[in-house]
Every structure is written in structure tokens, then in C-alpha cells.
Write a protein that holds these residues in place. Structure first.
Motif, PDB file in Angstrom:
ATOM      1  N   ALA A  10       0.894  -1.282  -0.205  1.00  0.00           N
ATOM      2  CA  ALA A  10       0.184   0.070  -0.071  1.00  0.00           C
ATOM      3  C   ALA A  10       0.882   1.094   0.277  1.00  0.00           C
ATOM      4  O   ALA A  10       0.535   2.234  -0.744  1.00  0.00           O
ATOM      5  N   GLU A  48      -2.947   1.556  -2.620  1.00  0.00           N
ATOM      6  CA  GLU A  48      -4.153   0.523  -2.649  1.00  0.00           C
ATOM      7  C   GLU A  48      -4.110  -0.394  -1.324  1.00  0.00           C
ATOM      8  O   GLU A  48      -3.086  -1.146  -1.204  1.00  0.00           O
ATOM      9  N   TYR A  49      -4.795  -0.083  -0.235  1.00  0.00           N
ATOM     10  CA  TYR A  49      -4.781  -0.797   0.928  1.00  0.00           C
ATOM     11  C   TYR A  49      -5.719  -1.970   0.970  1.00  0.00           C
ATOM     12  O   TYR A  49      -6.788  -2.102   0.295  1.00  0.00           O
ATOM     13  N   GLN A  81      -7.935   1.979   3.859  1.00  0.00           N
ATOM     14  CA  GLN A  81      -8.100   2.985   2.468  1.00  0.00           C
ATOM     15  C   GLN A  81      -8.832   4.180   2.812  1.00  0.00           C
ATOM     16  O   GLN A  81      -8.638   5.300   2.313  1.00  0.00           O
ATOM     17  N   TYR A 119      -6.528   6.679   4.227  1.00  0.00           N
ATOM     18  CA  TYR A 119      -5.576   7.178   3.022  1.00  0.00           C
ATOM     19  C   TYR A 119      -6.450   8.219   2.295  1.00  0.00           C
ATOM     20  O   TYR A 119      -5.770   9.580   2.278  1.00  0.00           O
TER      21      TYR A 119
END
Length: 534
Positions: free
Chosen positions: A486, A491-492, A498, A501
Motif C-alpha cells: 500500500a 491501494e490498501y 483505505q 488514506y
């Protein structure tokens, strides 16, 4: 609210069999295996340098669980330089089972109360427990608000570790006879993030568990009724376990010991695995194996990948690693290119890693390394580092190698793709606005040569090259879908990660528009991000 920003390590030992002598060490009887904990913590000191501690099970004493924890390195926390004091401490903490913890935090109060293990005393033995925690809960803010709003509850430390202690206590208050696997299942459905746990209660029940996505490493070994577990395999090999007998605990599983019986049980299953790639390239001890993959060989392969993309002339060239974690990558690059790998930089051993220190960072970077003109003068230097986070250290190094080292050229090579996003799962990464690479990439995770040339000019280097993201899964020998990348891609692997972020990106946009540093907490109107986002 700064105690979430850490990378930690956990260990556990238990002589659950009936033998009077520990099968690993003839110097320790069954009730003295706890003495192994400080030694194991020394082996994973790289994972935590702020505080250390242990909790021992003492079945014959009034104080059934006894916890000792202090600020400082393991040797300081356990008074190891004072032989008599250390021996007295070990005598007080002798027992057949113990857990240990090393803590690594970035800022906030150096408060011994934030050291681990955390212990919760209770009149009922099954509700009296201690645990150490390695990881970070991405949904900490949500859990905190849920706990403090549901009745007369208070969080004294505001850490995700304390939140986890409350969740365990809540389950035990309702189901005091719950099996340990069921306890883990009950709390796991409320957790988002990384959470390896070493747990011990006043009945002598123990478990060590790995979160369902396997963000952090955890391994264990068992021989003739003696069990040991640690965040990294080096702590077990140095105890005397053969490499073939050391097993990686599968994600979503726990080793439980209860009533003299050891079991390996799955308590939860995730759709994907998300082992943090950064463990291999930076944090882990180079002597360790993580999920069956050698840390040293991984770093060496990354260096070989750097060499394969090299376009500069090798004439009059040397490879110089940034000590210490880049040495294996530098050796791999130099071997592949058939040029010397020399230590042109010496690390000041009294100073720690600078990317996790916020005060006087530039001055500390200048003190941290000493260039050797005897090695560098007149040479084309390929300077290899494991990663660039904020860029402060690298900028100083290039300047020092040119001025004090008198190098003819300095070419920066990074054995990692650019760090593009924060980490919310247990490794300290700054917010997007404080990271180096995003300033030059316009949101793209694929670098162009023009971007790398601009970065090189920032450092006053002759050139700069990063590895592509595809090199990571190749070096780790693991499919990219089973890795958390990530911080490279944005992209978590979890929903809460996410969301954090996205909040971080929005805060950065607000900062750019307002000229300030406005930040947001998930689920609140506070102008400060949760510590997990720095």
C-alpha cells in the motif's frame, strides 16, 4: 495520541511439559525458562528501541502474573550491565511461562506506562491477563469512539493497545470460560489492521496469534514440551532450535497452550494475505526468515535487480551501501556488475535511525554517517540505499560524499520502489505531504526518467534510479497479491486503511489550498489525524 506510530516485536516461552529440565538449555529448569525472554528480545531489538518488558507466570506466588517494563534498550530495561541487579530481577521473574515485548515509537511521551506488556489484574484468575501487541489497528478511531461512548468507560492512554485490552476484557466479562480460539474469533471481527498478540493469563493459559491477513511475521517452535515464539526466527535459532523445526504461524491462526496441551488452531480466515513487504527490505533482522523467505537473500536479489537496469559506465566505479540495512542489496548489485563493494560510509553507532526522529533531523543526518575519502576520492560512486522516505538523510549523504569524501560522481540507487503513501498497519511512514517521492510524480506510481532526473537534481546527484514495483514480489518470491504494498501503490488491503488514506489525501489538498496543515480524524471533526497517519 502518538503511541500508535510504532513497529514492535513480541516473544513468548512456555515449558508446558512435565520435564524438570528445559530441553533447549541445561542451565534452566522448568521454572526458570522465563530467563530466556531478555535474550530473545535482544535478538529482535531492531523492532523496538524505546522500551522493553516481560510478564511472567508464577503459579506458586501470590502475584500470579508479574510484569517488568522500562524505557530504553533491552539491556537498559533489564539492567543487564549490572550483573547482580540483572540476576535479582531474573530471580524475581522466574517461572515456567513468560511473554516479552520491545516497543518502537516515533514521538509522544517517553512514559513507562506505555511500555508493554499491558497487564490487567483481576480477582478472577481467568480475567487476570497480560499481553504484548505488534501491529496497528487502522480502525482505532472508530473503536475508541465506540468504547468511550458506550457507558462509563475511559481510555487513559489513547493507544490501540489499550483499546485491544478493553475489547478482550469485554468478551471475558460476558464469557469468562471462553476458549482462547473463540476469544480471538470474537475480537477479530471488530478489528481492521495488523495485530499479532502474545497473551498470558493468571491460570497459565497462553496464546500467540497472527492476524488473518498476516501483515506482521510470527514464528514458533516446539520441542519436548518446550514452546517458544517470536516475531522473527533469529530469536528462536539463537535459543537452539534447528531451522527445520521453526514454523511460520499461518495468518488467522494461534498457538494455544491450556491445561498442558499445545494446539495450533485457526480462529479466522481472510480472503487475501497481506504480508508487509517492508519487513523484508528494511525492518527485519537480516538473519531472519519470514514466511520461509530469507531476509538476506531478498535484499541481495533486490541489489541484483538494480544492477540489471543499470546504464551507467562501470569504469572507475564502486558500490557503497548506506549502512546497515542496504549492505546486502549493495553486495548483490556489485557482484552482478563485477565491481567492488566498499564501505565508504561508516555509521555512527551511538545514533539511531533518523527517518523516525522528527527533531533536528538534518543535524542528526550529518552526524549519523562518516564518509571515508580514502575509499571515495576520485571514484564514481553508486550509493545504494534501501529506501528514501523524507529524503533528509540522502541529501546530506550526497553532499558529504562529494565534499568530505571527494567523490568524482554520485549516482543514487534505491533498492525499493518510491514510497508514495503512509502506512496504517504498524510501520511509521509520514503523511503524504511529508514523503519525498510524491512531490515529483503528480500522483503517478510509475516513474519516468524525467521524474528521476528531477529527483537527482534535488539531491545534487549525477543520477537516481528506483526499482520498479514488480521487483518486490520477485525478490520476496511471493505473488504480489499476497503482499501489502500500500505504501507503494496507495491501494490498501483493508477498508479502514483505505479510508484513512483518502482522508490523508483530502487533508493534503486542504493544506495546499489553505497554506496550512489542516488534518482530519476519521469519524470526528478534530483538526488532527490519528497518530497512525502521522
Amino acid at each position: 495520541m502518538s503511541e500508535l506510530n510504532h513497529e514492535c516485536g513480541i516473544v513468548a516461552v512456555y515449558q508446558y511439559g512435565q520435564a524438570d529440565q528445559c530441553p533447549i538449555s541445561s542451565n534452566h529448569t522448568r521454572n526458570q525458562v522465563s530467563r530466556m525472554v531478555p535474550r530473545m528480545l535482544l535478538d529482535i531489538q531492531n523492532r523496538g528501541q524505546l522500551a522493553a518488558g516481560m510478564t511472567t507466570f508464577k503459579p506458586r506466588d501470590k502475584e500470579l502474573l508479574l510484569t517488568h517494563k522500562r524505557l530504553g534498550l533491552v539491556s537498559e530495561a533489564f539492567r543487564m550491565s549490572r550483573k547482580n541487579k540483572y540476576q535479582d530481577l531474573m530471580e524475581r521473574h522466574s517461572g515456567p511461562a513468560a511473554i516479552g515485548h520491545v516497543r518502537y515509537a516515533t514521538c509522544g511521551k517517553d512514559d513507562p506506562n506505555n511500555a508493554q506488556p499491558f497487564e490487567r489484574a483481576h480477582l478472577e484468575k481467568r480475567k487476570w491477563f497480560a499481553f504484548g501487541f505488534n501491529g496497528q489497528l487502522a480502525n482505532y478511531a472508530e473503536l475508541r469512539n465506540e468504547i468511550t461512548s458506550g457507558g462509563d468507560f475511559h481510555l487513559a492512554r489513547e493507544t490501540d493497545t489499550e483499546t485491544l485490552m478493553h475489547l478482550i476484557s469485554q468478551v471475558l466479562s460476558v464469557r469468562p470460560d471462553i476458549k482462547m480460539r473463540e476469544l480471538l474469533s470474537a475480537i477479530s471481527i471488530r478489528l481492521d489492521g495488523a495485530y499479532n498478540i502474545a497473551y498470558l493469563n493468571a491460570r497459565g493459559d497462553m496464546f500467540v496469534s497472527r492476524d488473518p491477513q498476516g501483515f506482521r511475521p510470527l514464528c514458533y517452535a516446539d520441542r519436548d514440551g518446550f514452546f517458544a515464539a517470536a516475531s522473527e526466527s533469529v530469536a528462536l535459532t539463537n535459543l537452539g532450535f534447528d531451522t527445520s523445526g521453526i514454523r511460520d504461524l499461518p495468518p488467522g491462526s494461534a498457538v494455544t497452550i491450556q491445561d498442558g496441551v499445545l494446539r495450533v488452531e485457526e480462529y479466522s480466515r481472510a480472503a487475501v494475505r497481506s504480508h508487509c513487504f517492508f519487513e523484508w527490505i528494511y525492518f527485519a533482522n537480516v538473519c531472519s526468515r519470514l514466511d520461509g523467505q530469507s531476509v538476506y537473500l531478498t535484499r541481495k536479489t533486490l541489489g541484483e535487480e538494480l544492477a540489471k537496469q543499470e546504464t551507467e559506465s562501470k569504469e572507475n566505479a564502486i558500490v557503497v551501501p548506506v549502512p546497515d540495512t542496504a549492505k546486502a542489496a549493495a553486495e548483490g548489485m556489485a557482484f552482478e556488475m563485477s565491481i567492488p563493494c566498499l564501505e565508504g560510509l561508516m555509521r555512527h553507532r551511538a545514533l539511531g535511525r533518523t527517518f523516525i526522529e522528527s527533531e533536528d533531523r538534518d543535524a542528526k543526518a550529518r552526524m549519523k554517517y562518516i564518509p571515508l575519502p580514502e575509499v571515495l576520492e576520485g571514484k564514481k560512486v553508486f550509493l545504494v540505499d534501501d529506501t528514501i522516505v523524507r529524503s533528509t538523510t540522502m541529501k546530506v549523504l550526497v553532499e558529504q560524499i562529494r565534499t568530505r569524501g571527494k567523490a568524482a560522481e554520485v549516482h543514487v540507487r534505491v533498492a525499493c520502489p518510491p514510497i508514495m503513501a503512509p502506512c496504517f498497519y504498524g510501520i511509521d511512514m509520514p503523511d503524504v505531504g511529508d514523503l519525498f517521492a510524491p512531490r515529483f510524480t503528480d500522483g503517478s506510481i510509475e516513474l519516468t526518467r524525467e521524474m528521476e532526473e528531477e529527483m537527482a537534481r534535488h539531491f545534487n546527484a549525477d543520477s537516481l534510479r528506483y526499482l520498479p514495483i514488480s521487483s518486490i514480489s520477485k525478490a520476496v518470491n511471493t505473488d504480489a497479491t499476497n503482499l501489502c504494498q500500500a505504501c507503494l501503490t496507495g491501494e490498501y488491503p483493508t477498508q479502514a486503511g483505505q479510508r484513512l488514506y483518502d482522508l490523508s489525501l483530502n487533508a493534503q489538498e486542504s493544506c495546499s489550498e489553505d497554506g496550512g496543515s489542516r488534518r482530519l480524524v476519521e469519524g470526528t471533526d478534530s483538526p488532527v489525524l490519528p497518530p497512525s497517519t502521522i
